[in-house]
Design a protein around this motif. Structure first.
Motif, short mmCIF file in Angstrom:
data_model
loop_
_atom_site.label_atom_id
_atom_site.label_comp_id
_atom_site.label_asym_id
_atom_site.label_seq_id
_atom_site.Cartn_x
_atom_site.Cartn_y
_atom_site.Cartn_z
N HIS A 13 0.83 -1.21 0.00
CA HIS A 13 0.00 0.00 0.00
C HIS A 13 0.87 1.26 0.00
CE1 HIS A 13 -2.68 3.11 1.70
NE2 HIS A 13 -3.58 2.52 0.94
N GLN A 14 1.93 1.24 0.78
CA GLN A 14 2.83 2.38 0.83
C GLN A 14 3.45 2.64 -0.55
OE1 GLN A 14 6.24 1.78 3.35
NE2 GLN A 14 7.13 3.78 2.90
N MET A 15 3.90 1.57 -1.21
CA MET A 15 4.51 1.73 -2.53
C MET A 15 3.49 2.22 -3.56
SD MET A 15 7.31 -1.35 -2.94
CE MET A 15 6.17 -2.70 -2.63
N LEU A 16 2.28 1.66 -3.51
CA LEU A 16 1.25 2.09 -4.45
C LEU A 16 0.90 3.56 -4.25
CD1 LEU A 16 -0.55 1.10 -6.75
CD2 LEU A 16 -2.26 0.44 -5.05
N GLN A 17 0.89 3.99 -3.01
CA GLN A 17 0.65 5.41 -2.71
C GLN A 17 1.74 6.28 -3.34
OE1 GLN A 17 -2.68 6.06 -1.64
NE2 GLN A 17 -1.61 7.60 -0.41
N THR A 20 1.41 6.37 -7.22
CA THR A 20 0.25 7.06 -7.79
C THR A 20 0.11 8.50 -7.34
OG1 THR A 20 -1.15 6.18 -6.01
CG2 THR A 20 -1.05 4.92 -8.06
N THR A 21 0.76 8.89 -6.25
CA THR A 21 0.61 10.27 -5.77
C THR A 21 1.89 11.09 -5.85
OG1 THR A 21 1.09 9.77 -3.44
CG2 THR A 21 -1.19 9.52 -4.17
N GLU A 22 3.04 10.42 -5.87
CA GLU A 22 4.32 11.14 -5.87
C GLU A 22 5.11 10.93 -7.17
OE1 GLU A 22 6.60 10.19 -2.40
OE2 GLU A 22 4.83 10.16 -1.10
N GLY A 23 4.62 10.08 -8.05
CA GLY A 23 5.32 9.84 -9.30
C GLY A 23 6.61 9.04 -9.13
N ARG A 309 5.11 -3.69 -20.07
CA ARG A 309 4.69 -5.04 -19.67
C ARG A 309 5.58 -5.57 -18.55
NH1 ARG A 309 6.65 -9.63 -23.29
NH2 ARG A 309 8.79 -9.03 -23.73
N ARG A 310 6.79 -5.03 -18.43
CA ARG A 310 7.67 -5.38 -17.31
C ARG A 310 7.59 -4.36 -16.17
NH1 ARG A 310 11.12 -9.29 -19.05
NH2 ARG A 310 11.26 -9.54 -21.30
N HIS A 311 7.22 -3.13 -16.52
CA HIS A 311 7.20 -2.05 -15.53
C HIS A 311 5.84 -1.35 -15.57
CE1 HIS A 311 11.49 -2.68 -15.03
NE2 HIS A 311 11.65 -2.55 -16.33
N PRO A 312 4.80 -2.00 -15.03
CA PRO A 312 3.45 -1.44 -15.13
C PRO A 312 3.23 -0.18 -14.32
CG PRO A 312 3.45 -3.37 -13.70
CD PRO A 312 4.82 -3.30 -14.33
N ASP A 313 4.22 0.19 -13.50
CA ASP A 313 4.10 1.42 -12.73
C ASP A 313 4.26 2.67 -13.58
OD1 ASP A 313 6.72 0.24 -12.96
OD2 ASP A 313 7.51 1.81 -11.65
N LYS A 318 4.06 8.44 -14.15
CA LYS A 318 4.45 9.55 -15.02
C LYS A 318 3.25 10.13 -15.75
CE LYS A 318 8.73 8.93 -13.89
NZ LYS A 318 9.41 9.90 -13.01
N ASP A 319 3.45 11.32 -16.32
CA ASP A 319 2.39 11.94 -17.11
C ASP A 319 2.89 12.49 -18.43
OD1 ASP A 319 3.87 14.15 -16.38
OD2 ASP A 319 2.27 15.12 -15.22
N GLY A 320 4.15 12.17 -18.77
CA GLY A 320 4.72 12.61 -20.03
C GLY A 320 5.34 13.98 -20.01
#
Length: 421
Positions: A13-17, A20-23, A309-313, A318-320
């Motif tokens: 959960h910490q990593m997902l946060q 998704t919130t800190e890039g 496909r190897r790095h779904p994060d 990122k946003d480009g």
């Protein structure tokens, strides 16, 4: 996972946060030691949980949407996503629900939403998972890729991203022997593919240095150079080093240059493990100077959109926004690399990107800036290369939806530019 599973779930959960919130990228988080305090089993579980959730994020949101009148705070939403992924993966409902209720309840800002988490996760129907569409790439990236390759191709790319990637190896010498040892298969381009690899370092031949991990697409740029025995070859932006190892194994006198001391240390570790030799230099490739080489390989820093496909994060972190700077940097690197190629020599330019601006367009513009260069189309006549992959300007465009039934490949672009004698 430990008896309660909480350490792994909290870490996921910490990593997902942070993603998704800190890039933050997952590789960055793992490199910072975010999981170092966990038991080995929990480290593996946490990494698997966050990777599976990122890969299926869009589908998880679709699964949860009927039970939410509005989107909850991202802290809660990420807990629901992780819980949903565990449930559809066969996790025991009681343990999964209680775990994510506890995670949300420990946060003072979200503890009032414990009941929501409990209610929503108890309504999740794992059977509904397979009825949902393949997860869609976030719009910031999907739109330019649809514009480049069309909707049908993009659907195939997203299917490949969702499926993930098998393990590909490059053999130091005998690909057939490596394939037999690891229970893999030799691909048409010569890489060895392993479907269910498990722990890489436990595979036969790892300790002996008989092979290294390298996606089949990433192994092709070196192959385009053909026989490099005895040639002086420069590998610019060399880390993580797969191409350096290929060139060394092929008998080239190889110089590897990379800006990162940490990443170059990994290159040196792999050289030692495989018993191969290369000169390694930590330096900004744009400032590197030396007598011209027979060949220069430039695997330029890029968006890495070919490796999702190897790095779904990546599409969720990122946003480009930084891609424009990367594209400008690639042009500078190409111009500098040209000065390091001797008359009659060759430059291979490549990026692990699905964006034409980092591939086809870069080569077209490089040819305008350097009219003395020519594209070596004949270099693309290699085993396993489909003529349909060859682009109008003479480069090679690879996509994750190619070889779909065999497990796909990373998205890549490469071209061979020749300098007149």
């Amino acid at each position: 996972m430990t008896q309660t599973g909480m350490p792994a779930r909290r870490a996921a959960h910490q990593m997902l946060q942070q993603i998704t919130t800190e890039g933050r990228l997952l590789s960055e988080l793992l490199g910072s030691g975010v999981l170092d305090q966990l038991a080995p089993e929990d480290r593996a579980t946490a990494q698997r949980l966050v990777t599976e959730t990122l890969r299926g994020l869009d589908r998880a949101d679709r699964l949860l949407k009927p039970f939410l009148q509005k989107n909850p705070p991202i802290f809660v939403r990420n807990a629901l996503r992780l819980g949903a992924i565990e449930l559809v993966g066969g996790g025991a409902a009681h343990g999964v629900v209680n775990a994510y209720v506890e995670i949300v309840g420990r946060n003072k800002r979200t503890q009032s939403l414990k009941g929501l988490v409990n209610a929503v996760l108890r309504k999740v129907d794992p059977a509904a998972w397979e009825q949902l569409p393949v997860p869609v790439t976030p719009p910031w990236l999907r739109q330019p890729l649809v514009a480049a390759w069309g909707r049908k191709a993009m659907n195939g790319i997203e299917k490949a991203h969702f499926a993930g990637a098998p393990l590909d190896l490059t053999a130091k010498a005998d690909a057939k022997a490596v394939a037999a040892a690891v229970d893999g298969e030799v691909l048409p381009t010569g890489s060895v593919r392993v479907a269910d690899a498990g722990q890489v370092s436990k595979l036969p031949g790892f300790v002996e240095g008989n092979w290294w991990v390298q996606d089949a697409a990433a192994a092709l740029p070196v192959k385009l150079l053909g026989d490099v025995q005895g040639q002086r070859v420069l590998d610019l932006c060399a880390a993580p080093g797969g191409k350096t190892l290929q060139l060394a194994a092929a008998g080239a006198a190889i110089t590897a240059v990379d800006l990162s001391p940490t990443r170059m240390a990994r290159v040196e570790e792999n050289l030692k493990r495989t018993g191969l030799k290369a000169e390694t230099i930590v330096c900004d490739a744009r400032a590197f100077k030396a007598d011209p080489y027979d060949a220069v390989l430039l695997d330029a820093p890029c968006s890495a959109t070919g490796t999702i496909r190897r790095h779904p994060d990546l599409p969720h972190a990122k946003d480009g926004a930084e891609f424009g700077a990367l594209i400008a940097q690639q042009a500078i690197l190409i111009d500098h690399a040209v000065t390091l190629v001797k008359p009659g020599g060759r430059l291979v330019f490549c990026t692990c990107s699905l964006l034409p601006d980092e591939g086809e367009v870069q080569v077209e513009e490089a040819l305008e800036r350097h009219p003395e260069l020519t594209v070596d189309r004949a270099a693309l006549a290699r085993p396993g290369i489909d003529p349909d992959w060859i682009t109008e300007e003479g480069g090679l465009r690879l996509r994750p939806d190619y070889w779909a039934e065999a497990g796909g490949m990373d998205g890549f672009y490469m071209a061979v530019l020749s300098k007149p004698a």
